[in-house]
Enzyme design. Structure first.
Site, PDB file in Angstrom:
ATOM      1  N   GLY A   1       0.723  -1.117  -0.426  1.00  0.00           N
ATOM      2  CA  GLY A   1       0.437  -0.006   0.092  1.00  0.00           C
ATOM      3  C   GLY A   1       0.440   1.257  -0.085  1.00  0.00           C
TER       4      GLY A   1
ATOM      5  N   GLN B   1       0.212   1.218  21.747  1.00  0.00           N
ATOM      6  CA  GLN B   1      -1.048   1.720  21.748  1.00  0.00           C
ATOM      7  C   GLN B   1      -1.652  -0.006  21.806  1.00  0.00           C
ATOM      8  OE1 GLN B   1      -3.468   2.876  20.017  1.00  0.00           O
ATOM      9  NE2 GLN B   1      -4.944   1.391  19.390  1.00  0.00           N
ATOM     10  N   PHE B   2      -2.796  -0.088  21.791  1.00  0.00           N
ATOM     11  CA  PHE B   2      -3.596  -0.872  22.900  1.00  0.00           C
ATOM     12  C   PHE B   2      -3.564  -2.093  22.091  1.00  0.00           C
ATOM     13  CE2 PHE B   2      -7.383  -3.681  23.945  1.00  0.00           C
ATOM     14  CZ  PHE B   2      -7.105  -3.360  25.470  1.00  0.00           C
ATOM     15  N   GLY B   3      -3.444  -3.215  21.790  1.00  0.00           N
ATOM     16  CA  GLY B   3      -3.358  -4.052  21.418  1.00  0.00           C
ATOM     17  C   GLY B   3      -1.514  -4.870  20.178  1.00  0.00           C
TER      18      GLY B   3
ATOM     19  N   TYR C   1       3.908  -4.798  17.566  1.00  0.00           N
ATOM     20  CA  TYR C   1       4.363  -3.455  16.910  1.00  0.00           C
ATOM     21  C   TYR C   1       4.747  -2.314  17.493  1.00  0.00           C
ATOM     22  CZ  TYR C   1       2.663  -0.978  13.046  1.00  0.00           C
ATOM     23  OH  TYR C   1       2.850  -0.060  11.288  1.00  0.00           O
TER      24      TYR C   1
ATOM     25  N   GLY D   1       0.628   7.774  11.244  1.00  0.00           N
ATOM     26  CA  GLY D   1      -0.458   7.432  11.994  1.00  0.00           C
ATOM     27  C   GLY D   1      -1.361   6.343  10.900  1.00  0.00           C
ATOM     28  N   TYR D   2      -2.293   6.712  11.028  1.00  0.00           N
ATOM     29  CA  TYR D   2      -3.282   5.882  10.129  1.00  0.00           C
ATOM     30  C   TYR D   2      -3.468   6.169   8.859  1.00  0.00           C
ATOM     31  CZ  TYR D   2      -4.303   3.243  15.079  1.00  0.00           C
ATOM     32  OH  TYR D   2      -3.803   2.503  15.990  1.00  0.00           O
ATOM     33  N   ILE D   3      -2.859   5.623   8.066  1.00  0.00           N
ATOM     34  CA  ILE D   3      -3.163   5.826   6.677  1.00  0.00           C
ATOM     35  C   ILE D   3      -4.345   5.167   6.133  1.00  0.00           C
ATOM     36  CG2 ILE D   3      -1.422   5.921   4.479  1.00  0.00           C
ATOM     37  CD1 ILE D   3      -1.431   7.655   7.198  1.00  0.00           C
TER      38      ILE D   3
HETATM   39  N1  CAA Z   1      -7.938   1.529  25.159  1.00  0.00           N
HETATM   40  C1  CAA Z   1      -8.565   1.016  26.199  1.00  0.00           C
HETATM   41  N2  CAA Z   1      -8.960  -0.391  26.209  1.00  0.00           N
HETATM   42  C2  CAA Z   1      -9.537  -0.851  25.199  1.00  0.00           C
HETATM   43  C3  CAA Z   1      -8.625  -0.641  24.045  1.00  0.00           C
HETATM   44  C4  CAA Z   1      -8.172   1.241  23.804  1.00  0.00           C
HETATM   45  N3  CAA Z   1      -7.331   1.925  22.659  1.00  0.00           N
HETATM   46  N4  CAA Z   1      -9.246  -0.809  22.427  1.00  0.00           N
HETATM   47  C5  CAA Z   1      -9.706  -1.964  23.423  1.00  0.00           C
HETATM   48  N5  CAA Z   1     -10.312  -1.389  24.255  1.00  0.00           N
HETATM   49  C6  CAA Z   1     -10.898  -3.096  25.141  1.00  0.00           C
HETATM   50  C7  CAA Z   1     -11.892  -2.527  24.685  1.00  0.00           C
HETATM   51  O1  CAA Z   1     -13.569  -1.618  24.846  1.00  0.00           O
HETATM   52  C8  CAA Z   1     -12.688  -3.982  25.645  1.00  0.00           C
HETATM   53  O2  CAA Z   1     -12.865  -3.670  26.748  1.00  0.00           O
HETATM   54  P1  CAA Z   1     -14.367  -4.932  27.661  1.00  0.00           P
HETATM   55  O3  CAA Z   1     -13.847  -5.841  27.608  1.00  0.00           O
HETATM   56  O4  CAA Z   1     -14.103  -4.360  29.184  1.00  0.00           O
HETATM   57  O5  CAA Z   1     -15.489  -4.704  26.862  1.00  0.00           O
HETATM   58  C9  CAA Z   1     -11.329  -4.665  25.072  1.00  0.00           C
HETATM   59  O6  CAA Z   1     -10.291  -3.913  25.159  1.00  0.00           O
HETATM   60  C10 CAA Z   1     -10.551  -6.138  23.872  1.00  0.00           C
HETATM   61  O7  CAA Z   1     -11.018  -5.360  23.112  1.00  0.00           O
HETATM   62  P2  CAA Z   1     -11.975  -5.828  21.889  1.00  0.00           P
HETATM   63  O8  CAA Z   1     -13.290  -6.140  21.990  1.00  0.00           O
HETATM   64  O9  CAA Z   1     -11.671  -4.879  20.935  1.00  0.00           O
HETATM   65  O10 CAA Z   1     -10.581  -7.236  21.852  1.00  0.00           O
HETATM   66  P3  CAA Z   1     -10.310  -7.978  20.981  1.00  0.00           P
HETATM   67  O11 CAA Z   1      -9.737  -9.054  21.323  1.00  0.00           O
HETATM   68  O12 CAA Z   1     -11.153  -8.100  20.051  1.00  0.00           O
HETATM   69  O13 CAA Z   1      -9.321  -6.851  20.130  1.00  0.00           O
HETATM   70  C11 CAA Z   1      -7.612  -6.446  19.265  1.00  0.00           C
HETATM   71  C12 CAA Z   1      -8.835  -6.794  20.406  1.00  0.00           C
HETATM   72  C13 CAA Z   1      -7.344  -6.215  17.800  1.00  0.00           C
HETATM   73  C14 CAA Z   1      -5.928  -5.022  19.817  1.00  0.00           C
HETATM   74  C15 CAA Z   1      -8.255  -4.190  18.479  1.00  0.00           C
HETATM   75  O14 CAA Z   1      -8.842  -3.947  19.896  1.00  0.00           O
HETATM   76  C16 CAA Z   1      -7.532  -3.909  17.941  1.00  0.00           C
HETATM   77  O15 CAA Z   1      -7.250  -3.843  16.711  1.00  0.00           O
HETATM   78  N6  CAA Z   1      -7.313  -2.652  17.910  1.00  0.00           N
HETATM   79  C17 CAA Z   1      -6.628  -1.934  17.586  1.00  0.00           C
HETATM   80  C18 CAA Z   1      -4.853  -1.946  17.523  1.00  0.00           C
HETATM   81  C19 CAA Z   1      -4.436  -1.352  16.368  1.00  0.00           C
HETATM   82  O16 CAA Z   1      -5.005   0.155  15.999  1.00  0.00           O
HETATM   83  N7  CAA Z   1      -4.103  -1.194  15.520  1.00  0.00           N
HETATM   84  C20 CAA Z   1      -2.973  -0.414  14.479  1.00  0.00           C
HETATM   85  C21 CAA Z   1      -2.955  -1.344  13.301  1.00  0.00           C
HETATM   86  S1  CAA Z   1      -2.745  -0.396  11.572  1.00  0.00           S
HETATM   87  C22 CAA Z   1      -1.158   0.183  11.848  1.00  0.00           C
HETATM   88  O17 CAA Z   1      -0.112  -0.634  13.091  1.00  0.00           O
HETATM   89  C23 CAA Z   1       0.021   1.015  10.917  1.00  0.00           C
HETATM   90  C24 CAA Z   1      -0.078   2.210  11.557  1.00  0.00           C
HETATM   91  O18 CAA Z   1       1.114   2.000  11.936  1.00  0.00           O
HETATM   92  C25 CAA Z   1      -0.645   2.506  12.442  1.00  0.00           C
END
Ligand code: CAA
Length: 247
Positions: A14, A148-150, A154, A185-187
């Site tokens: 991309g 970043q959360f999750g 990375y 950031g997010y692209i």
């Molecule tokens: N801060 C605090 N809490 C959060 C949160 C955050 N940012 N995101 C989710 N939560 C909480 C949810 O509210 C949920 O709480 P409850 O259990 O109390 O309901 C709990 O954490 C679990 O969240 P999910 O239901 O989303 O859990 P999941 O296992 O289905 O998914 C995840 C987890 C895959 C990490 C998902 O949250 C996600 O995709 N997050 C985004 C990650 C992200 O930003 N990735 C960037 C990819 S693009 C990139 O990386 C390019 C770049 O350089 C920018």
């Protein structure tokens, strides 16, 4: 002067494709790296780029594997020439909460996003030093800056890239080489569109500019850092994130 050669890892993806096109427009001979399973896609990509009149090549290699990078760069040097501009752009995500993260997801992300920077840069730095000119541009992320959360894997890998940038920038500054980090950031790429819609919407709502970034906007910054005009910028980490994170 013969044309300078730019290598973009993950160059058929991309953001990578946009960077390749921009650098070709800037007058570089461009080599786009890809991985073996994407052979067919890469050949089709090359055909369409050449049909559009761009001076492009492709180079197969697994950036997470040192020996593969040795072989890839030897072939690029023999077939095209020495690399003057390296864009360490290849990267993957394997997102998930840390408490559930398997070792494999940690290792894959560290190997492809961070160890790759050593594996590839190590192969081209001697030619840049010998030429007295070079550009290394490391594509990091807002999430390397803020975490970043999750994304424990990375965020760690992307933060590590900038540590590498600052160290190697110091070692090479007196030799006409600049080493910089770009932190997008997010692209609007497949990687970001793979995030669950509700999570993505929440992320976009936190971007003051009010939208995802465009790959072309990243490519323009790469273009500038790769130019002679950017000779005084080294060891920098340039954020391009729509105001989502300011530091
Ligand atoms: N801060 C605090 N809490 C959060 C949160 C955050 N940012 N995101 C989710 N939560 C909480 C949810 O509210 C949920 O709480 P409850 O259990 O109390 O309901 C709990 O954490 C679990 O969240 P999910 O239901 O989303 O859990 P999941 O296992 O289905 O998914 C995840 C987890 C895959 C990490 C998902 O949250 C996600 O995709 N997050 C985004 C990650 C992200 O930003 N990735 C960037 C990819 S693009 C990139 O990386 C390019 C770049 O350089 C920018």
């Amino acid at each position: 002067m013969s044309k300078r050669i730019a290598l973009v890892t993950g160059g058929t993806g991309g953001i990578g494709s946009c960077i390749c096109r921009q650098l070709a427009a800037d007058g570089f001979t461009v080599v786009a790296n890809y991985i073996a399973p994407e052979e067919e896609k890469a050949q089709a990509w090359l055909a369409s780029e050449r049909a559009a009149g761009r001076d492009m090549h492709i180079a197969m290699g697994d950036v997470s594997n040192y020996e593969s990078c040795v072989a890839m760069i030897a072939k690029v040097k023999a077939d095209v020439g020495p690399v003057s501009v390296l864009v360490n752009n290849a990267g993957i995500t394997k997102d998930g909460m840390f408490k559930k993260m398997p070792l494999e997801n940690w290792m894959d992300v560290l190997n492809i996003n961070l160890n790759s920077v050593f594996n590839v840069t190590r192969q081209v730095i001697d030619d840049m030093l010998a030429a007295g000119w070079g550009r290394v541009i490391n594509m990091s992320s807002i999430n390397g800056q803020k975490g970043q959360f999750g994304q424990a894997n990375y965020s760690a890998a992307k933060a590590g890239m900038h540590g590498f940038t600052k160290a190697v920038a110091q070692e090479t500054a007196a030799k006409g080489i600049t080493v910089n980090t770009i932190s997008p950031g997010y692209i609007g790429t497949e990687m970001v569109m793979a995030i669950k819609q509700e999570v993505r919407d929440q992320i976009v709502s936190g971007i003051p500019v009010g939208r995802l970034g465009k790959p072309e906007e990243i490519a323009k910054l790469v273009s500038y850092l790769a130019s002679d005009d950017a000779a005084f910028i080294t060891g920098a980490n340039i954020a391009i994130n729509g105001g989502q994170h300011m530091c």
